[in-house]
Scaffold this motif. Structure first.
Motif, PDB file in Angstrom:
ATOM      1  N   ALA A   1       0.875  -1.206  -0.012  1.00  0.00           N
ATOM      2  CA  ALA A   1       0.040  -0.168   0.188  1.00  0.00           C
ATOM      3  C   ALA A   1       0.920   1.161   0.052  1.00  0.00           C
ATOM      4  CB  ALA A   1      -0.726   0.020   1.222  1.00  0.00           C
ATOM      5  N   SER A   2       0.391   2.274  -0.440  1.00  0.00           N
ATOM      6  CA  SER A   2       1.239   3.467  -0.706  1.00  0.00           C
ATOM      7  C   SER A   2       1.133   4.151   0.735  1.00  0.00           C
ATOM      8  CB  SER A   2       0.509   4.571  -1.812  1.00  0.00           C
ATOM      9  OG  SER A   2      -0.688   5.027  -1.119  1.00  0.00           O
ATOM     10  N   GLN A   3       2.438   4.759   0.865  1.00  0.00           N
ATOM     11  CA  GLN A   3       2.903   5.448   2.271  1.00  0.00           C
ATOM     12  C   GLN A   3       1.953   6.529   2.348  1.00  0.00           C
ATOM     13  OE1 GLN A   3       4.895   4.228   4.842  1.00  0.00           O
ATOM     14  NE2 GLN A   3       4.566   2.390   3.391  1.00  0.00           N
ATOM     15  N   ASP A   4       1.563   7.274   1.339  1.00  0.00           N
ATOM     16  CA  ASP A   4       0.509   8.187   1.385  1.00  0.00           C
ATOM     17  C   ASP A   4      -0.621   7.981   1.831  1.00  0.00           C
ATOM     18  OD1 ASP A   4      -0.406  11.002   0.808  1.00  0.00           O
ATOM     19  OD2 ASP A   4      -1.745   9.961  -0.538  1.00  0.00           O
ATOM     20  N   LEU A   5      -1.315   6.960   1.594  1.00  0.00           N
ATOM     21  CA  LEU A   5      -2.637   6.179   1.855  1.00  0.00           C
ATOM     22  C   LEU A   5      -2.564   5.804   3.497  1.00  0.00           C
ATOM     23  CD1 LEU A   5      -5.387   5.206   1.458  1.00  0.00           C
ATOM     24  CD2 LEU A   5      -4.567   3.017   0.849  1.00  0.00           C
ATOM     25  N   LEU A   6      -1.472   5.257   3.812  1.00  0.00           N
ATOM     26  CA  LEU A   6      -1.382   4.800   5.211  1.00  0.00           C
ATOM     27  C   LEU A   6      -1.209   6.060   6.225  1.00  0.00           C
ATOM     28  CD1 LEU A   6       1.094   1.994   4.875  1.00  0.00           C
ATOM     29  CD2 LEU A   6      -1.351   1.957   4.917  1.00  0.00           C
ATOM     30  N   ARG A   7      -0.540   7.132   5.876  1.00  0.00           N
ATOM     31  CA  ARG A   7      -0.529   8.354   6.382  1.00  0.00           C
ATOM     32  C   ARG A   7      -1.919   9.027   6.538  1.00  0.00           C
ATOM     33  NH1 ARG A   7       4.471   9.147   3.802  1.00  0.00           N
ATOM     34  NH2 ARG A   7       3.486  10.274   2.254  1.00  0.00           N
ATOM     35  N   ARG A   8      -2.734   8.839   5.537  1.00  0.00           N
ATOM     36  CA  ARG A   8      -4.062   9.627   5.473  1.00  0.00           C
ATOM     37  C   ARG A   8      -5.062   8.594   6.505  1.00  0.00           C
ATOM     38  NH1 ARG A   8      -6.527   9.188   0.736  1.00  0.00           N
ATOM     39  NH2 ARG A   8      -4.817   8.378  -0.411  1.00  0.00           N
ATOM     40  N   LEU A   9      -4.796   7.516   6.388  1.00  0.00           N
ATOM     41  CA  LEU A   9      -5.715   6.728   7.447  1.00  0.00           C
ATOM     42  C   LEU A   9      -5.260   6.529   8.596  1.00  0.00           C
ATOM     43  CD1 LEU A   9      -6.319   3.483   4.866  1.00  0.00           C
ATOM     44  CD2 LEU A   9      -8.123   5.409   5.417  1.00  0.00           C
ATOM     45  N   GLY A  10      -3.930   6.903   8.881  1.00  0.00           N
ATOM     46  CA  GLY A  10      -3.470   6.767  10.222  1.00  0.00           C
ATOM     47  C   GLY A  10      -3.031   5.429  10.549  1.00  0.00           C
TER      48      GLY A  10
END
Length: 364
Positions: free
Chosen positions: A102-111
């Motif tokens: 999964a993209s790091q951007d998505l993981l950051r947005r989802l927390g």
């Protein structure tokens, strides 16, 4: 009288001589069988990470019940700040470095924090000679407790790793917030498949060498090391890296990944089996296709509060989707996601892992 006594004495000598010959033959055969077992059939002892002569320990590890260690890797946001904790279970011939893509951007947005760990015997996690499907679930629970992931966490399993997710649903469902199986490798001998039906057809759809390999793992596990290292018959296609097992969509994914990353796409490749191939790949096969205490098809009720998603490519030739569709029909609380024009490796394609994570965490 003398002649009769001589004849009797000679018969006794002949009988003793024949007995000695038979004993010698038996001892010779036993010695040969022992030699064959020690040299060809019995796997060599593992090279334990951190032990004298073994590979070094370079990863953070947690200590489990009984003293074994699991190595792990974290991606996404830090654990302490994460709203969602996900444990990712890698597939066959992989390790913690083969993370949920999964993209790091998505993981950051989802927390979201993702913990990927080496399954027993892989890379830097200690082998487990007593490994069962139940112990695999307890390893996940211990890992979550040692890392403070909370009372509930998500699990995602890829390929062979999804069997650990099935085991979690059977043995520690009360600890799960959600589960994703992508795409699941099912055991052909799980109780609950109709006799002579879907599992038999799925078994027959494999390459001949894979039918032999899983049958040996099931019925003669003591032969698994020899079967997959000898040169007379082809071993498991995945162990032999036989590309015939992959569909055109899979080959396309492999080609794109290789072109994007170059020759060092998996710099950790040699690390996967560094504790010897038996403890990683071969024991994995024995557990996967052996006797399970409880079949996932025997789950009668959905785990309370746990959303379960099953993803499978329509053109998966490593694992036919027919078994997954049957499981989803029998367990209607599982949400089945059929992916058209996709093979076994579809999760590695652009955007698919993000879609899976969003569905798991947000219920999209």
């Amino acid at each position: 009288m003398i002649a009769r006594g001589f004849t009797t004495y000679r018969w006794m000598i002949d009988f003793e001589y024949e007995g000695m010959v038979e004993t010698a033959v038996v001892l010779l055969l036993a010695s040969l069988l022992r030699l064959v077992y020690q040299r060809l059939i019995r796997p060599p002892p593992p090279r334990i990470c951190g032990a004298p002569g073994g590979p070094p320990v370079t990863a953070p590890r947690v200590k489990l019940r009984g003293g074994r260690h699991l190595a792990y890797l974290e991606t996404g946001v830090p654990r302490a700040a994460a709203a969602h904790k996900i444990i990712f279970v890698h597939g066959f011939d992989s390790c913690r470095h083969d993370v949920l893509p999964a993209s790091q951007d998505l993981l950051r947005r989802l927390g979201a924090c993702v913990v990927s760990y080496d399954r027993p015997g892989y890379s830097e996690s200690d082998p487990d000679p007593c490994q069962t499907e139940r112990s695999s679930a307890l390893d996940v629970q211990d890992l979550a407790d040692q890392l403070g992931l909370g009372d509930r966490f998500h699990v995602v399993g890829f390929s062979r790793g999804e069997q650990v997710v099935w085991s979690c649903l059977v043995h520690i469902a009360h600890r799960l917030a959600g589960a994703a199986l992508v795409p699941p490798v099912s055991n052909f001998w799980w109780r609950g498949f109709p006799g002579g039906g879907v599992s038999r057809r799925a078994y027959a759809a494999q390459l001949p060498q894979d039918r032999w390999a899983v049958s040996v793992a099931r019925h003669a596990p003591w032969l698994v090391y020899w079967w997959n290292t000898q040169r007379w018959f082809p071993p498991s296609s995945l162990i032999a890296r036989d590309r015939r097992v992959y569909s055109p969509p899979d080959l396309d994914v492999i080609s794109k990944l290789a072109a994007a990353a170059g020759p060092r796409r998996r710099p950790h490749k040699a690390e996967v089996k560094q504790q010897r191939v038996f403890e990683a790949l071969h024991r994995d096969m024995i557990v996967a296709f052996g006797e399970w205490d409880c079949s996932p098809l025997e789950l009668s009720n959905p785990p309370p509060g746990v959303a379960v998603h099953l993803w499978h490519g329509a053109d998966d030739r490593v694992v036919t989707p027919a078994m997954s569709r049957h499981i989803a029909r029998q367990l209607p609380w599982i949400r089945y996601h059929g992916v058209p024009d996709a093979g076994h490796l579809f999760m590695l394609a652009d955007g698919m892992a993000d879609r899976i994570v969003k569905t798991l965490v947000l219920g999209d």
